[in-house]
Design an enzyme around this catalytic site. Structure first.
Site, short mmCIF file in Angstrom:
data_model
loop_
_atom_site.label_atom_id
_atom_site.label_comp_id
_atom_site.label_asym_id
_atom_site.label_seq_id
_atom_site.Cartn_x
_atom_site.Cartn_y
_atom_site.Cartn_z
N LYS A 491 88.08 -93.45 -4.34
CA LYS A 491 87.29 -92.31 -4.79
C LYS A 491 88.21 -91.14 -5.14
O LYS A 491 89.39 -91.13 -4.79
CB LYS A 491 86.29 -91.89 -3.71
CG LYS A 491 86.94 -91.42 -2.41
CD LYS A 491 85.89 -91.00 -1.40
CE LYS A 491 86.54 -90.50 -0.11
NZ LYS A 491 85.57 -89.96 0.85
N ARG A 592 76.49 -85.87 9.03
CA ARG A 592 76.57 -85.78 7.58
C ARG A 592 75.53 -86.77 7.06
O ARG A 592 74.46 -86.86 7.63
CB ARG A 592 78.00 -86.10 7.11
CG ARG A 592 78.42 -85.37 5.85
CD ARG A 592 79.92 -85.43 5.61
NE ARG A 592 80.42 -86.80 5.49
CZ ARG A 592 81.67 -87.11 5.14
NH1 ARG A 592 82.53 -86.14 4.89
NH2 ARG A 592 82.04 -88.37 5.05
N TYR A 720 104.07 -61.75 -10.25
CA TYR A 720 102.90 -60.89 -10.32
C TYR A 720 102.78 -60.01 -9.09
O TYR A 720 103.06 -60.44 -7.97
CB TYR A 720 101.62 -61.74 -10.45
CG TYR A 720 101.38 -62.29 -11.84
CD1 TYR A 720 101.20 -61.44 -12.94
CD2 TYR A 720 101.30 -63.66 -12.05
CE1 TYR A 720 100.97 -61.95 -14.20
CE2 TYR A 720 101.06 -64.19 -13.32
CZ TYR A 720 100.90 -63.32 -14.38
OH TYR A 720 100.67 -63.81 -15.64
N MET A 768 99.84 -69.27 -12.79
CA MET A 768 98.99 -70.35 -13.29
C MET A 768 99.81 -71.56 -13.70
O MET A 768 99.46 -72.70 -13.37
CB MET A 768 98.14 -69.88 -14.47
CG MET A 768 97.23 -70.97 -15.03
SD MET A 768 96.25 -70.44 -16.43
CE MET A 768 95.05 -69.39 -15.61
#
Length: 824
Positions: A491, A592, A720, A768
């Site tokens: 998964k 769950r 930054y 980024m």
């Protein structure tokens, strides 16, 4: 070596069952998946801790194999009346005895290589050098084990002037058996280090064991700069009367290196041999490669190659691809580049890898002329054409004058070009699309040029996924699961590793089940030709029709999901009458998804009324099986699951599977393995248990490069929001990886990366697309490789720096990071 089974039986001391006079074999097989020519093959049914070759006899018989060496005297021989069986006490010893027989018949000069590191590199480079003058056989890949060595020896024959075999050991007593098979004339001991030392009491004991390989050698090559090695070799050679050939910095060495000068990507050496000084250029600068190259130089001298010829060949040593790499290509293609070396045996290995990759509409082979063969062109390329037919290659493209000359031997749709340049000029007209393309070329043809035009161009940050490590980890946990089936998690794109590629490996190695989170993941696997059962653990309300259509198996965890599933089954009956399989999830304490204890009576009533659907398994999920603090709670979950699942199982008139153990619980809670275990993060080389972690191999390696280097004076701010202030003059490197690639912003001023042997600190805010590191204490150049995590820095350590867990790091790596799949 072509033999009748009666001859094999006589050589290995076996008993013949079902004698077949018309069976002759020349192919020796230990792995049923690598079958090429059934009618000419004898299969050795080896039993290991992970598998048993006897299980594959029926499959191989159906494919046409008619000769088997087995150790089970109770085998139902007469069910296979067209096959001949050779019954022995130990199949591995039989294989080795046959190799000893073949070795004694060889007239080739034999070079044997052992050591802690560098064996395969030395073997491949020595082969590159010697092929200038000799016809050379060599061990394929890293075939240096008790099984790999005999398979290597079978590939040599009297047409070969020289054969090169490597030998690896991990326990005392192993080398004696390898020595009997290899019996080298020329020996190379590369070095002695920590690798594979866990079963030896000391380095000295391990070195003594390795030297056993050379007990009958004519000459032994070693580096005298390694003092412990040098002293032991001296004693060993005196004891056995063996001539030595040393190289190093000493004036007493046979081959002396006395000056070294480096450029950016080359090293220039001054050396002396037989009182003659000469210059030597090598196309690399690292010390390990220099040592490996000098072992090759010494060995080539011992094989009577002229100094000036060796010097010329050393200039062109090629990096050795110890693994095959699968890259994303143009127009939905994938590229396997294996173009550093080419002979028929390496072509077979590459085609094996190609054959086991699913999910592509076509499989294409681009092949160059094969130079290293004494066969006539007609016979050689007929063999190649037979290989291509056997492996079901859809499209064949041949490059080179010889292939062009013998093109009539190949299928009518094959294409031929006289040179790489001619192919490149016409490449756009060939319309490559949704193909798996294997590039297999001799180095003369420079197939790297073809690779560049076919590969997808992406930025320089990559995630390497080691498929050998996936296989190793899977086999480790399968051995711990004992008789239980293994369900493997793929998964979340196989935890970021690529679900199709990982699923393909798991299917190949015999996983019983796969697990995905959502239906579209399962559908993609079915379209990629994954055929083993797949469970969907989060089936969406509107996805049950696709689940049934693609033969997926949903997790049912509530009465609402059961209602939706029943309706879908009824709709499906209008089109096809089949039994739909599903799984029941129980909540034993995690709170769950799952049915609660009080739901069981009503659930049983509903299950008994179902038509055209069937429960495959009942399972639950631990809340903290990896945490010893929670062992009491985990034990309570096991007891609840035992009671709840038994109540369901006893109520049904057919058998079902039960499973609760995840990766951590497979070892920590052996009594709760039940019928199946679920393998998740452990498959990817991660364990919370320190001892178990040592048994696993890292699967993922996140890599980037140095984009720019600059000096920053004391007092300047970096990044930054002035995220870091230089308290002294520092040197920084900018890396092309940021939070858009999956690098957590929490690594600001606390993360580490590995660059040229040193852990370097991340400084400033993570951007980024970029981040900055302090490289003041390491020598580096722009373009150097940087490891974020993998081999030198573990994923455990890196995730701890980020204040998170390995799961989050792996699943957070962006799709824009290029995945490269590697396999030895």
């Amino acid at each position: 070596m072509t033999l009748h089974p009666c001859q094999i039986a006589e050589i290995v001391g076996g008993t013949i069952i079902n004698n077949c006079n018309n069976v002759y074999v020349s192919e020796y097989l230990t792995d049923s998946r690598l079958l090429l020519f059934p009618a000419k093959t004898v299969f050795f049914a080896i039993k290991t801790d992970y598998n048993d070759g006897h299980f594959y006899i029926d499959e191989l018989y159906q494919k046409g194999v008619r000769a088997f060496v087995i150790a089970n005297p109770e085998f139902p021989f007469f069910d296979y009346d067209e096959a001949v069986f050779i019954v022995v006490e130990n199949v591995v010893e039989a294989l080795q005895n046959l190799a000893i027989f073949h070795r004694l018949r060889l007239t080739s000069k034999i070079v044997g290589i052992t050591g802690s590191n560098g064996k395969t590199i030395v073997k491949e480079w020595l082969k590159q050098i010697l092929e200038r003058q000799f016809y050379v056989a060599a061990s394929p890949k890293s075939y240096n084990s008790q099984i790999g060595v005999p398979l290597s020896i079978f590939q040599a024959d009297d047409n070969h002037n020289i054969a090169i075999f490597e030998a690896g050991i991990s326990c005392p007593g192993e080398m004696q058996r390898l020595q009997k098979m290899i019996r080298p004339n020329v020996g190379i001991i590369t070095n002695i280090g920590d690798a594979h030392g866990e079963n030896f009491t000391s380095q000295h004991e391990k070195l003594q064991e390795k030297l056993v390989l050379f007990s009958e050698a004519e000459v032994l090559i070693y580096n005298s700069d390694q003092k412990e090695l040098s002293n032991v070799v001296a004693d060993f050679s005196n004891k056995h009367g063996i001539k030595t050939f040393s190289w190093g910095n000493s004036e007493f060495d046979n081959l002396q290196i006395f000056m070294k000068k480096e450029s950016q990507d080359h090293v220039f050496l001054q050396a002396a041999y037989h009182n003659r000084t000469f210059s030597l250029e090598l196309p690399f600068t690292d010390q390990v490669s220099i040592e490996n190259a000098m072992h090759c130089f010494a060995a080539a001298l011992c094989c009577n190659m002229k100094t000036e010829d060796i010097v010329e060949e050393m200039k062109f040593l090629q990096p050795v691809a110890l693994r095959l790499e699968l890259h994303r290509g143009i127009n939905g293609c994938a590229i396997i580049n294996d173009s550093y070396n080419l002979d028929v045996e390496s072509l077979k290995s590459a085609l094996d890898f190609l054959q086991h990759q699913n999910g592509y509409a076509k499989k294409t082979l681009i092949l160059s002329d094969i130079f290293q063969s004494k066969k006539s062109g007609n016979i050689l390329y007929q063999d190649v054409a037979d290989l291509i037919a056997e492996k079901n290659i859809n499209r064949f493209i041949g490059i080179g004058d010889a292939l062009y000359e013998f093109k009539s031997l190949f299928p009518g749709n094959a294409l031929f070009f006289e040179s790489t340049e001619q192919f490149i000029q016409n490449a756009r007209l060939l319309c490559f699309e949704n193909e798996l393309i294997l590039l297999k070329g001799a180095r003369h043809f420079q197939f790297e040029k073809i690779s560049r035009i076919l590969r997808q161009h992406t930025h320089e940050t990559t995630l390497e996924i080691n498929l050998n490590a996936v296989a190793h980890n899977f086999k480790y946990f399968r051995s711990k699961a004992k008789q239980a089936k293994v369900m493997a998690m793929v998964k979340a794109s196989a935890y970021g590793s690529g679900s199709e590629e990982i699923a393909n490996v798991l299917q190949f190695y015999g996983a019983d089940y796969l697990v995905v989170a959502y239906t579209d993941e399962g559908v993609a696997l079915r379209k990629a030709k994954i055929t083993i059962p797949i469970m969907v653990i989060n089936p969406e309300n509107e996805s049950f029709d696709d689940i049934i259509a693609y033969n997926l198996e949903p997790e049912i965890y509530s009465f609402r999901s059961l209602d939706l599933f029943e309706k879908a089954v009824k709709r499906h009956l209008f089109y096809q009458s089949t039994v739909v399989r599903f799984h029941i999830k129980l909540d034993t304490g995690m709170r769950r998804l799952g049915f609660m204890q009080e739901d069981i009576p009503e659930l049983i009533k509903r299950l008994k009324k179902l038509k055209n659907s069937r429960v495959v398994s009942v399972f639950s999920h631990f809340a903290g099986s990896d945490d010893p603090v929670m062992d009491d709670f985990s034990q309570m979950q096991i007891e609840r699951f035992e009671a709840m699942s038994k109540e369901i199982s006893d109520s049904l008139d057919y058998s079902i599977l039960r499973h609760i153990n995840n990766s951590a619980a497979i070892v920590r809670f052996p009594l709760s393995r039940f019928d199946m275990v679920r393998l998740g993060i452990g498959l990817y080389g991660i364990s919370s248990n320190e001892e178990e972690q040592l048994q696993l191999l890292p699967v993922n390696r996140l890599l980037t490069v140095v984009s720019q280097i600059k000096n920053v004076p004391k007092g300047d701010y970096i990044g930054y929001n002035q995220g870091f202030k230089a308290e002294r003059d520092i040197t920084i490197a900018i890396l092309p990886i940021g939070y858009a690639d999956g690098l957590p912003r929490s690594l600001k001023n606390r993360g580490k990366v590995w660059l040229n042997g040193t852990l370097c600190s991340m400084i400033g805010n993570i951007c980024m697309d970029m981040c900055m590191i302090d490289i003041s204490n390491v020598h580096a150049n722009e373009g150097d490789q940087v490891e974020i995590f993998g081999i030198n820095q573990s994923l455990h350590a890196f995730s701890a720096q980020a204040g998170t867990i390995p799961y989050e790091i792996l699943t957070g790596i962006s799709p824009r990071v290029k995945r490269i799949y590697v396999q030895e």
